[in-house]
Design a protein around this motif. Structure first.
Motif, PDB file in Angstrom:
ATOM      1  N   HIS A  25      -6.802 -25.639  -4.627  1.00 58.08           N
ATOM      2  CA  HIS A  25      -6.282 -24.581  -5.495  1.00 58.08           C
ATOM      3  C   HIS A  25      -5.803 -23.442  -4.588  1.00 58.08           C
ATOM      4  N   PRO A  26      -4.721 -23.659  -3.845  1.00 52.17           N
ATOM      5  CA  PRO A  26      -4.323 -22.710  -2.791  1.00 52.17           C
ATOM      6  C   PRO A  26      -3.987 -21.315  -3.281  1.00 52.17           C
ATOM      7  N   TRP A  27      -3.659 -21.156  -4.554  1.00 49.37           N
ATOM      8  CA  TRP A  27      -3.361 -19.801  -5.034  1.00 49.37           C
ATOM      9  C   TRP A  27      -4.589 -18.892  -4.968  1.00 49.37           C
ATOM     10  N   LEU A  28      -5.778 -19.501  -4.864  1.00 56.08           N
ATOM     11  CA  LEU A  28      -6.986 -18.692  -4.788  1.00 56.08           C
ATOM     12  C   LEU A  28      -7.112 -17.971  -3.447  1.00 56.08           C
ATOM     13  N   SER A  29      -6.204 -18.295  -2.508  1.00 55.51           N
ATOM     14  CA  SER A  29      -6.234 -17.576  -1.232  1.00 55.51           C
ATOM     15  C   SER A  29      -5.954 -16.090  -1.429  1.00 55.51           C
ATOM     16  N   GLU A  30      -5.386 -15.734  -2.592  1.00 54.83           N
ATOM     17  CA  GLU A  30      -5.094 -14.325  -2.891  1.00 54.83           C
ATOM     18  C   GLU A  30      -6.315 -13.593  -3.421  1.00 54.83           C
ATOM     19  N   PHE A  31      -7.375 -14.341  -3.687  1.00 55.06           N
ATOM     20  CA  PHE A  31      -8.580 -13.738  -4.243  1.00 55.06           C
ATOM     21  C   PHE A  31      -9.763 -14.083  -3.349  1.00 55.06           C
ATOM     22  N   GLY A  32     -10.667 -13.157  -3.193  1.00 61.90           N
ATOM     23  CA  GLY A  32     -11.810 -13.391  -2.324  1.00 61.90           C
ATOM     24  C   GLY A  32     -13.086 -13.554  -3.119  1.00 61.90           C
ATOM     25  N   LEU A  33     -13.895 -14.529  -2.707  1.00 60.82           N
ATOM     26  CA  LEU A  33     -15.224 -14.681  -3.280  1.00 60.82           C
ATOM     27  C   LEU A  33     -16.123 -13.640  -2.630  1.00 60.82           C
ATOM     28  N   SER A  34     -16.953 -12.988  -3.418  1.00 60.34           N
ATOM     29  CA  SER A  34     -17.776 -11.908  -2.880  1.00 60.34           C
ATOM     30  C   SER A  34     -19.193 -11.968  -3.442  1.00 60.34           C
ATOM     31  N   PRO A  35     -20.082 -12.750  -2.819  1.00 61.56           N
ATOM     32  CA  PRO A  35     -21.482 -12.793  -3.280  1.00 61.56           C
ATOM     33  C   PRO A  35     -22.112 -11.406  -3.233  1.00 61.56           C
ATOM     34  N   LYS A  36     -22.836 -11.080  -4.267  1.00 55.54           N
ATOM     35  CA  LYS A  36     -23.524  -9.797  -4.352  1.00 55.54           C
ATOM     36  C   LYS A  36     -24.647  -9.897  -5.373  1.00 55.54           C
ATOM     37  N   SER A  37     -25.487  -8.890  -5.411  1.00 51.26           N
ATOM     38  CA  SER A  37     -26.638  -8.931  -6.302  1.00 51.26           C
ATOM     39  C   SER A  37     -26.857  -7.560  -6.918  1.00 51.26           C
ATOM     40  N   VAL A  38     -26.255  -7.359  -8.077  1.00 54.22           N
ATOM     41  CA  VAL A  38     -26.490  -6.116  -8.825  1.00 54.22           C
ATOM     42  C   VAL A  38     -27.300  -6.446 -10.073  1.00 54.22           C
ATOM     43  N   VAL A  39     -26.748  -7.310 -10.925  1.00 56.27           N
ATOM     44  CA  VAL A  39     -27.503  -7.752 -12.098  1.00 56.27           C
ATOM     45  C   VAL A  39     -28.770  -8.474 -11.652  1.00 56.27           C
ATOM     46  N   ARG A  40     -28.641  -9.350 -10.665  1.00 58.23           N
ATOM     47  CA  ARG A  40     -29.814 -10.087 -10.178  1.00 58.23           C
ATOM     48  C   ARG A  40     -30.855  -9.137  -9.599  1.00 58.23           C
TER      49      ARG A  40
END
Length: 832
Positions: free
Chosen positions: A604-619
């Motif tokens: 899904h190469p179009w996802l290169s425009e978006f970054g995955l960002s693990p974080k923990s606010v709700v958790r």
């Protein structure tokens, strides 16, 4: 009478004009000359570029445009830069045209999307134009705040409809457009319609400019005493706006009678959070605060009090609270420089005039005042000169104060230049990305011809066009090599020369673009794991935009703990500093989701425009059993409550929309209900508005029921499932603090329990309290609610698994409902 009922039998320009002006007159209004000129051009079918000052009635011209389009049987689209303004316009147009005739489409919600009149964000209209091309159903586009055309990240969305919709009629509006001859000529060439520029610098309420050398508090005192209030004091950070407001409590800006009227207007309004207490004190002094970091209901309170003429001073940021609708007589700028994310620089002419234009409102004032406060060192030097008088010796001995280090120079010449300057010319910010290609490929016809037109006939220079062409070729090859796009040997029945091999959700690039990855990631999780529900939350959080204020606060806290531990371990300073760079905010599942995302992105190469960002606010809230107030207090985020709550609301919506039934266990559903109720209790508008838009209700006459705006949500006990989780969290918060032996924080909770004394025998026997996900499991918690009483028990997770110790509590339901947080009648520590 609804405007739709005024449509004449004949759709001639004269009849449309007469019908519209009659409707305006029936409302007790009269068009200004420039409004009148714009309306005539619009009903005649021409494009209009409306470049008139703030307060000159551009909204009325937009209504005329919608009316002309509706009468002609074509669909009209109103666009604005932010969702809040789109939503506001949606409800306003529903009242004017009827709820069945108006729809709204944003990345969050869609209601009555096939209506003849649509309110949408600019990106929605741009993506429709890309996907549908010249054959689009869009017959008219009204672009509000068109100066966003020059925004680096978003300007493409204001340009694309101009290129892709040659059959549409356009109304471009802004108070700060500068020279628009290019757009006049370009629109006429593209659409074949006459394009008229309606512009004028003469405001219905003229402005008076001045440069002040008095201290800011003195300036404000003078403005209030000379009846030039309400004053909007402009700052360039949220922190400085609040600091100024607090400093102004030392002077009197509201009379005793006004303060009494403020108290009556506030009534039983709930100031529930840390900042709420500060705001309550400020508004009772006649001083408001208004910026994007506040809770929406607090901003609405300030707007309501200002509209009623009860606030003499409002301290806010340079955005003037986008969409704020309050009478402002005077704008006082505290500086002429701002940090733009890269550097501190002087304001541009467009920015200055956008701010200044808020002064003086038609119907309220006959004159608007704009003042700029001189820099502090310049004010001090002026004071010293005034004190020296005409004595040459004293003047010579003056030790003039220098500007502070790092000060970006500005002064009266800068002010005079900005007052005289016209807004800078708008510059093209066209860009090419995978989303654009996918939308164009999805439309009927030759995508190669369509992209050639888009790339070679945009507003960029030829050099930039060549750069965009190379980028488009590179992206296309990536999509083709990934199997997302298939080039056809010959055109299909719709004339397509290439086709998509996957189905894409409509507006996939706008509405949670990483949702498909989240769906795929749920399959990587073990539903039997005690941490499964928390892991689902972490998958969702990794796909959301980063709430920078929270993450920076978490990083700061983590580094503080790390430094303390490193000092205890005897590490040298240099080594500590080196290791500290690696300490960041918590990133649960990063090791799992990072590699999975790289694999998924390969297909899904179009996802290169978006970054995955693990974080923990709700958790983090769940694991520490924190309420919203405790989260804000724990990380010192009182100035960013609104930003924090918006993130929690986004997380709730994503949990509701993205998690499929097969992944939605009881624990996941519990968390979703708890999070929704948490957001609703803090500020119900964030969810009530969204839920009302996704499933709107209307009065018998067709008027939409606007859910947002009410300050008092339902009692927390009205949602039994969420209430049970809140009670569990409140008890487990005590367990969590006890596990860390934070007797001081336990004492602050106000329970009549000597926690250290009661739990000392437990620690002597077991040494520690378990804090694993299993410790929060349903087998260690019980909740019983009857008519007579509500009780709860939280069993402590001891290392031996004896489970003989517990916290037993009786809940005061009535008091909990009143305070919107769990209140215990009593808590006892029960020993095994």
């Amino acid at each position: 009478m609804l405007l739709t009922e005024m449509v004449p039998d004949s759709a001639s320009a004269d009849d449309l004009y007469d019908a519209f002006t009659t409707w305006v007159s029936d409302r007790g209004l009269e068009l200004y000359p420039l409004q009148d000129e714009a309306v005539i051009e619009l009903v005649s079918g021409n494009n209009v570029v409306l470049a008139t000052p703030t307060g000159s009635g551009k909204s009325m011209v937009a209504i005329a445009a919608h009316f002309a389009a509706y009468a002609a049987g074509i669909r009209s689209f109103y666009t604005a830069p932010i969702k809040a303004l789109v939503s506001e316009k949606f409800f306003a147009l529903c009242e004017i045209f009827g709820a069945d005739k108006v729809g709204m489409v944003t990345g969050d919600a869609s209601v009555n999307a096939s209506a003849p009149i649509i309110c949408a964000t600019a990106e929605i209209v741009a993506n429709m134009a890309l996907r549908e091309g010249p054959d689009s159903s869009i017959g008219q586009v009204i672009m509000d705040e068109f100066h966003y055309y020059s925004e680096p990240d978003r300007g493409w969305a204001w340009q694309v409809p101009l290129i892709e919709l040659p059959h549409a009629q356009f109304l471009l509006m802004s108070a700060t457009l500068g020279d628009v001859s290019f757009f006049r000529d370009d629109l006429t060439r593209r659409t074949g319609r006459v394009t008229t520029v309606v512009e004028g610098s003469e405001r219905p309420v003229p402005l008076m400019f001045s440069y002040r050398l008095t201290p800011v508090v003195e300036t404000i005192e003078e403005l209030v005493s000379t009846h030039l209030a309400p004053v909007y004091v402009v700052h360039f950070t949220q922190a400085s706006a609040l600091e100024r407001a607090q400093a102004l409590t030392s002077i009197t800006v509201a009379s005793k009678e006004t303060r009494a009227a403020i108290a009556e207007a506030i009534g039983g309004f709930r100031f529930t959070t840390g900042f709420g207490k500060t705001l309550s004190r400020l508004v009772r002094h006649g001083i408001g605060v208004h910026h994007a970091g506040m809770l929406p209901r607090y901003r609405r309170l300030v707007e309501k009090l200002a509209q009623e003429g009860l606030l003499a001073v409002i301290c806010g940021t340079d955005t003037l609270g986008v969409g704020i609708n309050v009478p402002i007589r005077t704008v006082l700028l505290t500086g002429l420089t701002k940090y733009d994310g890269v550097r501190t620089r002087q304001l541009r002419a467009r920015e200055f005039h956008q701010i200044a234009g808020r002064a003086g409102r038609a119907g309220y004032d006959t004159l608007g005042t704009v003042m700029v406060q001189a820099p502090e060192h310049e004010v001090e030097n002026a004071r010293l000169v005034a004190k020296a008088g005409d004595d040459p010796k004293k003047l010579k001995r003056i030790q003039r104060k220098k500007a502070p280090d790092g000060f970006v120079s500005w002064g009266k010449p800068s002010f005079e230049r900005l007052v005289a300057a016209s807004p800078e010319p708008l510059t093209s910010k066209f860009s090419v990305n995978n989303s654009m290609l996918l939308n164009v490929i999805a439309r009927p016809g030759s995508c190669f011809d369509a992209m050639r037109h888009l790339l070679e006939d945009n507003h960029e220079t030829r050099a930039n066009q060549r750069r965009h062409i190379l980028q488009a070729v590179r992206l296309y090859r990536g999509l083709r090599d990934a199997g997302i796009v298939e080039q056809l040997p010959e055109p299909d029945e719709d004339g397509r020369t290439a086709r998509l091999t996957v189905d894409l959700q409509r507006d996939f690039a706008l509405n949670q673009p990483l949702s498909p990855f989240a769906l795929a990631s749920f399959e990587l999780l073990d539903q039997e794991s005690p941490s499964y529900a928390l892991d689902v939350v972490s998958v969702i959080e990794a796909t959301l935009d980063d709430p920078r204020q929270i993450l920076m606060a978490q990083q700061h806290a983590a580094r503080g703990e790390a430094v303390a531990q490193m000092k205890a371990d005897g590490l040298e300073y240099e080594e500590r500093m080196e290791l500290l760079e690696e300490v960041t905010w918590p990133k649960p599942l990063a090791d799992l989701l990072g590699p999975a995302f790289e694999i998924y992105r390969g297909g899904h190469p179009w996802l290169s425009e978006f970054g995955l960002s693990p974080k923990s606010v709700v958790r983090d809230m769940i694991e520490k059993s924190m309420t919203f107030t405790e989260l804000i207090s724990h990380y010192g985020l009182s100035r960013s409550e609104g930003s924090v709550l918006r993130y929690l609301a986004d997380a709730y919506r994503a949990l509701r929309q993205t998690v499929p039934p097969e992944a939605r266990t009881e624990d996941v559903q519990d968390i979703t209900e708890w999070l929704g109720e948490t957001v609703r209790q803090v500020d119900s508008s964030l969810l009530d508005e969204w839920e009302n838009l996704t499933d709107p209700t209307f009065e018998e006459d067709g008027t939409p029921v606007v859910a947002y705006g009410a300050d008092t949500p339902k009692p927390i006990s009205a949602n039994p499932r969420a209430f049970r989780i809140m009670v569990r969290n409140a008890l487990f918060r005590r367990v969590e603090l006890a596990s860390r032996r934070r007797w001081d924080l336990l004492e602050e909770l106000g329970d009549e329990v000597d926690w250290q004394d009661e739990l000392e025998p437990y620690f002597e026997e077991y040494g520690e309290i378990g804090m694993t996900p299993a410790a929060r499991g349903p087998h260690l918690f019980s909740f019983v609610q009857t008519r007579e009483e509500t009780t709860a028990r939280q069993v402590l997770d001891d290392p031996d698994g004896d489970h003989g110790w517990s916290l037993d509590a009786t809940v005061d339901v009535e008091e909990s409902d009143a305070l919107a947080e769990v209140v215990f009648d009593d808590i006892t520590v029960t020993a095994g």
